[in-house]
Design an enzyme around this catalytic site. Structure first.
Site, mmCIF file in Angstrom:
data_model
loop_
_atom_site.group_PDB
_atom_site.id
_atom_site.type_symbol
_atom_site.label_atom_id
_atom_site.label_comp_id
_atom_site.label_asym_id
_atom_site.label_seq_id
_atom_site.Cartn_x
_atom_site.Cartn_y
_atom_site.Cartn_z
ATOM 1 N N HIS A 48 5.889 4.338 13.356
ATOM 2 C CA HIS A 48 6.324 5.256 12.296
ATOM 3 C C HIS A 48 5.184 5.900 11.513
ATOM 4 O O HIS A 48 5.417 6.710 10.615
ATOM 5 C CB HIS A 48 7.257 4.549 11.305
ATOM 6 C CG HIS A 48 6.561 3.518 10.461
ATOM 7 N ND1 HIS A 48 5.861 3.845 9.323
ATOM 8 C CD2 HIS A 48 6.445 2.186 10.587
ATOM 9 C CE1 HIS A 48 5.352 2.753 8.802
ATOM 10 N NE2 HIS A 48 5.685 1.729 9.536
ATOM 11 N N ASP B 43 0.796 -1.225 0.000
ATOM 12 C CA ASP B 43 0.000 0.000 0.000
ATOM 13 C C ASP B 43 0.830 1.277 0.000
ATOM 14 O O ASP B 43 0.361 2.329 0.409
ATOM 15 C CB ASP B 43 -0.904 -0.008 1.242
ATOM 16 C CG ASP B 43 -0.110 -0.207 2.527
ATOM 17 O OD1 ASP B 43 1.115 -0.001 2.501
ATOM 18 O OD2 ASP B 43 -0.712 -0.565 3.550
ATOM 19 N N HIS C 21 12.654 3.749 13.290
ATOM 20 C CA HIS C 21 12.531 3.966 11.845
ATOM 21 C C HIS C 21 13.382 5.178 11.442
ATOM 22 O O HIS C 21 13.406 6.172 12.169
ATOM 23 C CB HIS C 21 11.047 4.207 11.522
ATOM 24 C CG HIS C 21 10.713 4.131 10.063
ATOM 25 N ND1 HIS C 21 11.055 5.132 9.184
ATOM 26 C CD2 HIS C 21 10.090 3.186 9.339
ATOM 27 C CE1 HIS C 21 10.635 4.795 7.974
ATOM 28 N NE2 HIS C 21 10.048 3.611 8.034
ATOM 29 N N GLU D 150 -1.411 -8.675 -1.518
ATOM 30 C CA GLU D 150 -1.966 -8.062 -0.293
ATOM 31 C C GLU D 150 -3.077 -7.065 -0.668
ATOM 32 O O GLU D 150 -3.150 -5.941 -0.172
ATOM 33 C CB GLU D 150 -0.879 -7.372 0.542
ATOM 34 C CG GLU D 150 -1.213 -7.228 2.009
ATOM 35 C CD GLU D 150 -0.103 -6.550 2.811
ATOM 36 O OE1 GLU D 150 0.037 -5.323 2.730
ATOM 37 O OE2 GLU D 150 0.625 -7.267 3.513
ATOM 38 N N ARG E 125 2.487 8.006 9.687
ATOM 39 C CA ARG E 125 2.340 9.454 9.454
ATOM 40 C C ARG E 125 1.220 10.091 10.273
ATOM 41 O O ARG E 125 1.377 11.181 10.801
ATOM 42 C CB ARG E 125 1.989 9.686 7.974
ATOM 43 C CG ARG E 125 3.157 9.948 7.110
ATOM 44 C CD ARG E 125 2.718 10.316 5.695
ATOM 45 N NE ARG E 125 3.841 10.886 4.977
ATOM 46 C CZ ARG E 125 4.906 10.209 4.604
ATOM 47 N NH1 ARG E 125 5.002 8.913 4.874
ATOM 48 N NH2 ARG E 125 5.890 10.811 3.966
ATOM 49 N N GLU F 217 -1.990 5.256 3.178
ATOM 50 C CA GLU F 217 -2.025 3.875 2.675
ATOM 51 C C GLU F 217 -3.426 3.381 2.328
ATOM 52 O O GLU F 217 -3.602 2.620 1.368
ATOM 53 C CB GLU F 217 -1.373 2.926 3.688
ATOM 54 C CG GLU F 217 0.132 3.118 3.841
ATOM 55 C CD GLU F 217 0.510 4.270 4.774
ATOM 56 O OE1 GLU F 217 -0.388 4.921 5.347
ATOM 57 O OE2 GLU F 217 1.710 4.547 4.911
#
Ligand code: UD1
Ligand code: UDP
Length: 407
Positions: free
Chosen positions: A214, A101, A247, A123, A216, A137
């Protein structure tokens, strides 16, 4: 001369794409008489993509080297779209294979669509039904779906989501998630803790809480709450150690270092190679994360997971109580973590032999489907060969496939 092989362009951009695509690349290469497999790295990620690819011994045939430090979504999307559009024009693949994604997935699918090249989406069908979580995503996935020819749904739940959106059932195959294939493979490799990057951490006699974060949509105050919760848990429980491979995204790294470095029993580490990370997951008492992939890995390794999000596109483990939502409220994170630290029954209730996400045969199903698709067959895979978490674990896909071809 006409190329008799089906030319598959496999795209990877980020760490999780490398890990989850590796088993598919391996299977495609087992079928080299049928497929010409070309591996392309957009390198939306640089260091952590290379780290993941090298463990699986994958060297991209093409590397667009697109990562910029602190890249924003519009510029990254444009670079991937332009880079992929040019490359697809030159390579002329018969099919483009993407996984997941990310911006790489969405912009590569769009580039393939502009060239009228069919897309296979691994996926497919994950949905949180909230376009801002995970962001971006959820929208990347939905947009990719409308440009996809073959949808590899990891679970029945994902297939239902696709059917609800009007995707034809003939174009969906339920495969299990390829991360289970990758994890199963890597779990079997030898690993020596005292020769690894974990060697200097004093972890013996401690319950390890493994942390990753991580997303956003959690940057800023929400991530700061998570850090505050971690700090408080470690202060209250002297037998707890937090191991947190951070990350490399500066938006995450800078905050994590500001709020959590220099604290006893909180170990901030650079990103770990997948072999070390898998072995760390195995040692962990519980996992606190907002990652997508870890939600599938934790039940595979029978580890309770607390999710630092309010919604997920991978709800299967939550339905069966193997994982729980804690969101990003400081007090709730502390409360739920304490429950698992103090209450043995609650902890053990989250550990079962079920794995709703896969059985380790996903890549075989995907490549068998591609074999049939390239031969022009209408049925992409028999229902009996699809992933079924309640079915026999020993389904030998190669036997099913061979029988069907013989009949
Ligand atoms: C990306 C994906 C996200 C996925 C995550 C996996 C998008 C929009 N986001 O998020 O879906 O869950 O990867 O990790 O596709 N950086 C480095 N070195 C690296 C990797 C990243 O320095 O090896 C830094 C760079 O400054 C880069 C920044 O991280 O600009 C952000 O990378 P990006 O891929 O845009 O976003 P992620 O947050 O990593
Ligand atoms: N991972 C890893 N090293 C680390 C952290 C994570 O190999 O230091 C693996 C993890 O096991 C999982 C994948 O990377 O397979 C998850 O990547 P990430 O959290 O970056 O992305 P997401 O899954 O959230 O998209």
């Amino acid at each position: 001369m006409i190329n008799a092989k089906t030319r598959v362009l496999v795209v990877v951009g980020t760490r999780p794409e490398a890990i989850k695509t590796a088993p598919v690349i391996y299977e495609l290469k087992q079928h080299s008489a049928k497929f010409e497999t070309i591996i392309l790295a957009t390198a939306q990620h640089r260091e952590i993509l290379d780290q993941a690819l090298s463990l699986f011994d994958i060297t991209p045939d093409i590397d667009l080297n697109l990562m910029h430090a602190r890249q924003g979504l519009p510029a990254l999307t444009s670079r991937v779209l332009e880079g992929m559009e040019k490359t697809i024009g030159k390579i002329k693949p018969d099919i483009l294979l993407v996984q997941g994604d990310t911006t790489t997935v969405f912009a590569s699918a769009l580039a393939a669509f502009y060239h009228k090249v069919p897309v296979a989406h691994v996926e497919a069908g994950l949905r949180s039904y909230n376009i801002y979580s995970p962001y971006p995503e959820e929208v990347n996935r939905r947009l990719t779906t409308v440009m996809t020819e073959i949808h590899f749904a990891p679970t029945v739940f994902a297939r239902k989501a696709l059917l609800n959106e009007g995707i034809s059932k003939d174009k969906i195959v339920v495969t299990g998630n390829t991360v289970v294939d990758a994890l199963t493979h890597i779990s079997r490799l030898p690993f020596t803790l005292h020769q690894s990057e974990l060697k200097n951490l004093k972890l013996d006699n401690h319950r390890i809480i493994l942390v990753t974060s991580h997303r956003r949509e959690s940057w800023g105050a929400e991530f700061e709450n998570t850090c505050a919760a971690i700090k408080e848990i470690v202060r209250k429980y002297s037998d707890v150690a937090v191991v947190y491979p951070v990350h490399p995204n500066p938006a995450v790294k800078e905050t994590a270092e500001k709020l959590l470095s220099g604290i006893d029993r909180i170990h901030l580490l650079p990103p770990l190679d997948y072999l070390t990370f898998v072995n760390l997951m195995k040692k962990a008492y519980l996992i606190l994360t907002d990652s997508g992939g870890l939600q599938e890995e934790a039940p595979t390794l029978k580890k309770p997971l607390l999710l630092l999000r309010k919604v997920t596109e991978r709800p299967e483990a939550f339905h069966s109580g193997l994982s729980k939502y804690v969101g990003t409220n400081r007090d709730k994170i502390i409360r739920e973590t304490e429950t698992l630290l103090n209450n043995k029954n609650e902890y053990e209730a989250m550990i079962t032999n079920q794995n709703p996400y896969g059985d380790g045969f996903a890549a075989q199903r995907i490549v068998e489907t591609l074999v049939r698709w390239s031969a022009g067959e209408k049925m992409l895979l028999e229902p009996s060969a699809e992933f079924d978490p309640d079915g026999k674990k020993s389904t030998n896909l190669r036997e099913v496939a061979a029988k069907t071809r013989a009949s």
